[in-house]
Design a protein around this motif. Structure first.
Motif, mmCIF file in Angstrom:
data_model
loop_
_atom_site.group_PDB
_atom_site.id
_atom_site.type_symbol
_atom_site.label_atom_id
_atom_site.label_comp_id
_atom_site.label_asym_id
_atom_site.label_seq_id
_atom_site.Cartn_x
_atom_site.Cartn_y
_atom_site.Cartn_z
ATOM 1 N N GLY A 161 0.999 0.989 2.159
ATOM 2 C CA GLY A 161 -0.044 -0.110 1.545
ATOM 3 C C GLY A 161 0.368 -1.634 1.607
ATOM 4 N N PRO A 162 0.423 -1.930 0.191
ATOM 5 C CA PRO A 162 0.535 -3.460 0.112
ATOM 6 C C PRO A 162 1.928 -3.826 -0.278
ATOM 7 N N TYR A 177 2.114 3.180 -6.123
ATOM 8 C CA TYR A 177 0.980 2.882 -5.285
ATOM 9 C C TYR A 177 0.451 4.130 -5.072
ATOM 10 N N GLY A 237 -1.522 3.890 4.280
ATOM 11 C CA GLY A 237 -1.028 3.608 5.341
ATOM 12 C C GLY A 237 0.410 2.900 5.136
ATOM 13 N N GLY A 238 0.891 1.952 6.366
ATOM 14 C CA GLY A 238 2.152 1.552 6.285
ATOM 15 C C GLY A 238 2.731 1.291 7.539
ATOM 16 N N ALA A 256 -4.801 -2.463 8.829
ATOM 17 C CA ALA A 256 -5.081 -1.102 8.441
ATOM 18 C C ALA A 256 -4.096 -0.652 7.569
ATOM 19 N N ALA A 257 -2.790 -0.873 7.887
ATOM 20 C CA ALA A 257 -1.665 -0.261 7.437
ATOM 21 C C ALA A 257 -1.608 -0.760 5.996
ATOM 22 N N GLN A 258 -2.489 -1.693 5.415
ATOM 23 C CA GLN A 258 -2.308 -2.068 3.992
ATOM 24 C C GLN A 258 -3.658 -1.733 3.421
#
Lengths: 370, 370, 370, 370
Positions: free
Chosen positions: A160-161, A193, A205-206, B252-254
């Motif tokens: 994610g972030p 998170y 996601g990542g 999208a990964a974030q």
């Protein structure tokens, strides 16, 4: 069309659906004489298997591999190595409802468009479980490469972030936290998170990063089969990947040439080196002897329990909550899949490169043909 | 290894170096009966040719294509279409010095590692001129696709730090400015940035975006030959590409799953649509009927006249200023190359998909076999 | 579908029709560093060119080859080698009538069935002239093999009912008579037979035999890519071939096992040898170190001036006399095509075999990866 | 190198040795929607299985197939179909001695040359048992073809010196005698010949002929991928095949052109036909709509109990009697393998041909792309 094979000389063919007999792979073209046993494969599969942390699916699958052919007296025989991971813990009843509608973000609709119908149980062929065959095959490729001094370091760079802080990078951390991040603080934050995602019946996601050391210079072809193009295809063929970059990647598009060019120099031992590695180890599609560094972006797992809009096959607009045991994040388990695909690519092109020069051809054959 | 062919059914093979006879391509597998003449190819090549603006190399190359085979009475005959673009304006004398050292950011060193020596004139096979063959072949693929209602919109999304503003997006602008940007203001700013680069004997990179409309749902294979994986390889095989993403890509990964999943719905005509297109038109490796949207990141042109550190073949650390007529930015000319590679990929997989269903096989052959 | 490429690692792609610009071939995957010039190719093409005897077509074609890429400073550069043989002596006017009907024994009808129309001038793509590209490419493969001590002896074993007498076999005769037969008496008799064919506006077929010496043991794969299967495909892809056999071939089907098995023994130097070579040098699809011996049967040239029944495209049954400058026998000129296809096959599989063993992989890469 | 895959669109990959877990095959690229169950496969395998007559090995193997993937609700799903035939009746003890020497006529020596060692149990990968996978895959291809009206008639044309008399040809006889000959008298004579072989601990070869009806005109490619060239490779890849011919084959080499050309005519219904079929159904590498007729020559089974000269791995010249349960003749069981390989080849090229014409491409896609 036959799209379940990968590689030209070191070629693998996978088969299997989420809810059939199992997941299998045939590895054809592995050089003869490599010591290999099931345990060598299993350690790789264990890095992929579910049920290992609170951030993965609670499904328990032991994913035990069986080698069915191609090994004789503990060594690869040069013939196809068939491996199978039998399915065990599937409950088809879970999936009966899914047959009637298209899950957003999944391949349900596109499979129907292509084939006219689909095996809807557990995602069928488009299940992430398909990657088990890749990992089993990749384990063999990685073993071949390790003998030539080539090693992989693969980890989660962001979820994610939350991104790993390069200043805190610690390779030993990767196996210490359930998110495979080389930074304990980032892993902790990413964990928080994910907890929030799970509560919201949502997913994350990542980005996975892979570093390959020991790759000799000269691997890859200069035009369509550039080593980076092959890696891009290999990694992009993993479900949920939406982006791939090598070296500085998208950041390079914003840099200027003088900064981005990696200066060559000879070190004190007369070895040619580069002052930097913005290129990520590949120039003109051919490895340059420095580390390969590349990243893959994974979208959030599309299987979520939150309410979503979609359509059913009767032509109605509906809302759904996809039931089942979902991974809130697939990225930590995907790292080994990325590594497997990279190992398969390198093994294939290193075999191909053995005949790139006339002098090597001559050395191999001249004495024989007399 | 033979790495100068691309495609399985619609296959192209390119040949040629920067300073030999010319650049050529053989297109094999194009369906018979497609109306085709040299002018259809030339319009594509003209989008790639140098000397068109102050931001490209001042070299004048008219890049005129000659079709040598495979066309009969104005239509493709089903046999290989050979095309050549003869080299004209090369001055080999320019390159004599380059033979002695390795240009940073170029394939000089890796070619020597792989093959033992290299054609150092103008970059030889690793010259950007190699892409002319791809564009000529891509023009044929694009013509085939156009007949099926598939069209491309390809443009420069960013140059160095200057990015197109989505709010000012205007497709008509693309052909109005020398940087192929769909935003006049961004093009003006990027022009200023490039002027500064040129003064500093430096160079810039950028991002190309391609949108493909009209692609039917169902194209691509579910495992290794996912349509996005094929596109990734196709685009990554263009020199200087360092990143590829589809749909939301790295962003999208974030994102979270609920946001990133594209909800399906039936519109007022009962046509299945998606509320958004974060996926970029591909689900599970198979096209979903919405627009394909993907991007490629190009590194800055490595050929710069600024002083750089490097090594020579005598084993010395030296500094160089690479002479010659360099493009300060390659990205505007690369847009058509990206488009060509995408067209080739789609043509190949649309041909492959014709046999994906038994009912289509039956319809094609049942009446004949009786 | 793309069917104009041959080979996996040493890959060739041919193009061109009888009456277009020319006949061309791109050789991709030849190892870098092999000394090569046009004269090396020309000597092979000269063995194929027409107009050399009263038994071939009186057409004069000098079939001069031009190398367009892939050679730098007299050596192969590892990049695609493009070669072209421009068409010169074609008179399209000869072929206008042929467009309206289907010549018996030719591909006219089948091309129309497949593609909907055809280039009817001189046979178009199905002209025997297409083989010029194979011969040019084969010359490079043969040169590579010669460096490893592999040599070819290819000749005409029979023409129509006249067969070489093994007791009179004399290799020096092959280049001494226009029929490339290793037996002067048989060549004389075959010449008389051909004179009678020509008077009757008829044609003859024959058998080509090829002996390859110096092939190391271990080349070829054990299952679908057996060396003999690859040779069978390679040779059968030459127009007019109707049969292929290796070693004793069809005669082996009548033999008993005890006779047909080749006994192994160690000679006085401890070298493993075989008492006989019924197998023709291949066991289980893999070369055994003895001579490769195989034969191809060519049907009589279908182009004859005698009256024949056929149909026209208006739906009528008609009789025709095919005009033009026909070869009464193609077999002597076909010998070098057979040799070329065998050389291409061997080069491809010898490159492939370089990675068959782990120990070779290790020797090539272990020192580099450290 | 990976040589255990066959086909480009309809692709199979086989694995397995005589004495491992089993023999398997993965079929990838079969169109989706074809009704298929294990019994459809089993009927083909039953034609190949040993222990059915006094002329085959007395080994009992039931060769039961298991489908492991790719079928959903009774139809092919478009995904890989994995099949396995588990090994049962193997007694490894039989083969311990064989490890020390090279059996004449077998692949023992060549496997050692290629790979450095071999799985010597029962022939390992070079066992005739390997063909079970081909037959299982061929059964699927044959089923696909049958739906399009394509059928096979495959039988033994000769055994040793005994040949079927065309005047007594009776297709119903094929399944009535253990030698699969379409002539009861020839079968009886061949039986007597085999009895004598068996008494002498010797073996016999023979010829298999295959007739394929219903093949539409237009299948196959004109150059390297001629349909006959593909069939030649397919059939020659079966162990023990030493010759392949189509139509009149080697006899055509002795005929004259006027006789050998098949005259075209329109029949009373205006259908284009040929007065004869010397060509065997293929002109210029493309099917012409008439029957395909081809033959394969099989050498005598190399495994015989008679005394033979050979060498051992200690460097000694020795004599051996190969123990074990040998087939005195393999030809009757090989007929279905020939048929399977032909079916696989046709399925592959019929899929490929679906995109040969622009009008077909347009019909398939034009309405979709709008």
């Amino acid at each position: 069309m036959s799209g379940s094979s990968f590689g030209k000389l070191f070629q693998i063919t996978t088969w299997g659906e989420s809810h059939g007999t199992g997941i299998g792979v045939v590895v054809d073209g592995c050089p003869a004489g490599l010591a290999l046993c099931e345990e060598d494969i299993q350690v790789y599969l264990d890095r992929r298997k579910p049920g290992q942390s609170r951030f993965g699916t609670p499904r328990k699958e032991d994913d035990a591999v069986t080698i069915q052919s191609g090994i004789f007296e503990g060594r690869t025989a040069g013939t196809p190595i068939s491996m199978v991971i039998y399915n065990k813990n599937h409950r088809s009843a879970d999936y009966s409802e899914i047959a009637s509608y298209y899950r957003p973000g999944h391949a349900d609709y596109t499979f129907d468009c292509k084939y006219g119908f689909r095996d809807y149980r557990g995602g069928g062929r488009s299940s992430a479980r398909e990657t088990a065959g890749r990992v089993a095959a990749g384990a063999i490729a990685a073993r071949l490469l390790a003998a030539a001094g080539i090693h992989f370091l693969t980890y989660v760079k962001s979820i994610g972030p939350v991104t790993v802080d390069p200043a805190r990078f610690d390779a030993r951390e990767i196996s210490q936290n359930p998110l495979a991040m080389p930074d304990a603080a980032a892993a902790a934050k990413a964990g928080e998170y994910l907890e929030r995602c799970m509560k919201a019946q949502n997913s994350a996601g990542g980005v996975v990063e892979c570093i390959v050391t020991g790759v000799p210079a000269g691997i890859g072809d200069p035009v369509f089969d550039k080593l980076d193009a092959q890696l891009a295809k290999a990694v992009f063929s993993i479900g949920a990947v939406k982006g791939f970059e090598i070296g500085d990647g998208f950041a390079a598009a914003q840099a200027d040439g003088l900064t981005n060019n990696d200066a060559f120099y000879y070190d004190e031992n007369g070895v040619l080196r580069k002052r930097s590695n913005h290129a990520g180890g590949i120039l003109g599609g051919i490895s340059d002897g420095s580390e390969l560094v590349f990243r893959a972006a994974f979208k959030p797992t599309p299987s979520i329990s939150a309410v979503q809009e979609t359509v059913n096959k009767k032509g109605e607009n509906i809302t759904v909550q996809v039931k089942g045991r979902h991974d809130p994040v697939i990225v930590p388990r995907a790292a080994v899949v990325v590594e497997a695909m990279a190992a398969l690519t390198l093994a294939d092109w290193m075999l191909a490169d053995m005949g790139a020069r006339f002098e090597d051809f001559l050395q191999r054959y001249q004495h024989e043909g007399q």
